[in-house]
Write an enzyme that holds these catalytic residues in place. Sequence first.
Site, PDB file in Angstrom:
ATOM      1  N   ASP A 185       1.114  -1.320   0.151  1.00 17.09           N
ATOM      2  CA  ASP A 185      -0.172  -0.089   0.287  1.00 17.09           C
ATOM      3  C   ASP A 185       0.787   0.885  -0.220  1.00 17.09           C
ATOM      4  O   ASP A 185       2.218   1.505   0.178  1.00 17.09           O
ATOM      5  CB  ASP A 185      -0.706   0.150   1.926  1.00 17.09           C
ATOM      6  CG  ASP A 185      -1.527  -0.851   1.319  1.00 17.09           C
ATOM      7  OD1 ASP A 185      -2.510  -1.791   0.164  1.00 17.09           O
ATOM      8  OD2 ASP A 185      -2.563  -1.437   2.314  1.00 17.09           O
ATOM      9  N   TYR A 186       0.185   2.661  -0.262  1.00 23.23           N
ATOM     10  CA  TYR A 186       1.132   3.633  -0.186  1.00 23.23           C
ATOM     11  C   TYR A 186       1.449   3.621   0.651  1.00 23.23           C
ATOM     12  O   TYR A 186       2.384   4.503   1.125  1.00 23.23           O
ATOM     13  CB  TYR A 186      -0.029   4.953  -1.099  1.00 23.23           C
ATOM     14  CG  TYR A 186       0.568   6.400  -0.947  1.00 23.23           C
ATOM     15  CD1 TYR A 186       1.348   6.010  -1.838  1.00 23.23           C
ATOM     16  CD2 TYR A 186      -0.167   7.279  -0.147  1.00 23.23           C
ATOM     17  CE1 TYR A 186       1.866   7.864  -2.066  1.00 23.23           C
ATOM     18  CE2 TYR A 186       0.271   8.762   0.197  1.00 23.23           C
ATOM     19  CZ  TYR A 186       1.250   9.075  -0.912  1.00 23.23           C
ATOM     20  OH  TYR A 186       1.703  10.181  -1.070  1.00 23.23           O
TER      21      TYR A 186
END
Length: 246
Positions: A106-107
Amino acid sequence: MTNTKERLQKVIAQSGVTSRRKAEKLIVDGKVKVNGKVITELGTKVSAQDKIEVNGVRLEKEEPVYYLFYKPREVISSLKDDKGRTVVTDYLGDIPERIYPIGRLDYDTSGILLLTNDGAFANQLMHPRYEIDKIYVAKVKGIPTKKELQELKKGIHSNNELLKAVKYKVLETDKRKNATILEITLHEGKNRHIRRMMEELGYPVMKLKREKYGILDLQGLHPGNFRRLTPHEVKKMRHSATNENC
């Protein structure tokens, strides 16, 4: 390994000739041959033994390369981003091969991300049947009970998906800051897997890091650093992805 087949457009894209979308158009337009025969069917799969030509030019397969990258937070696990955000390959610009991430982080998640141009290797590592341990450390808001944490192994439903952890361990609790640090092991890696599980339990993740991927760890690296895997590491990871069944 040598008999593994992949979609023709993916093989063309991985060779660095063009993007996958443009490779699909080349196929539909009759610009691609496999073993001397024009192919226009996008579902066609090929192996390393097949002779592929694009616009009359023989496709040369790159030598396989394997990298371990310490992904910082706020970096996209992709080759490009239409919003102009930083992507993993911004840190790997001097690598000549067309590499891509094996799976994603994830970011807002940091930690180990593997990159390669070896499609068969990537598919082996991502296939859920091989059950390779991926170990994360999560800092969550609140102090979950033992009974609540046991739900991680039983499985938690989120958006019509069943999300599970293989195992978990409480590393630290801080009653003053109302926070808990957990070590969570996954085999699968669904979108926002750990964040969604902990949100369903009522303990949102404040910080998340993938610290181990199979035999690999982040020793000696800082966020943004990368290194090539050794031949021994590649062999061990490939062995795990064909024999491990924990």
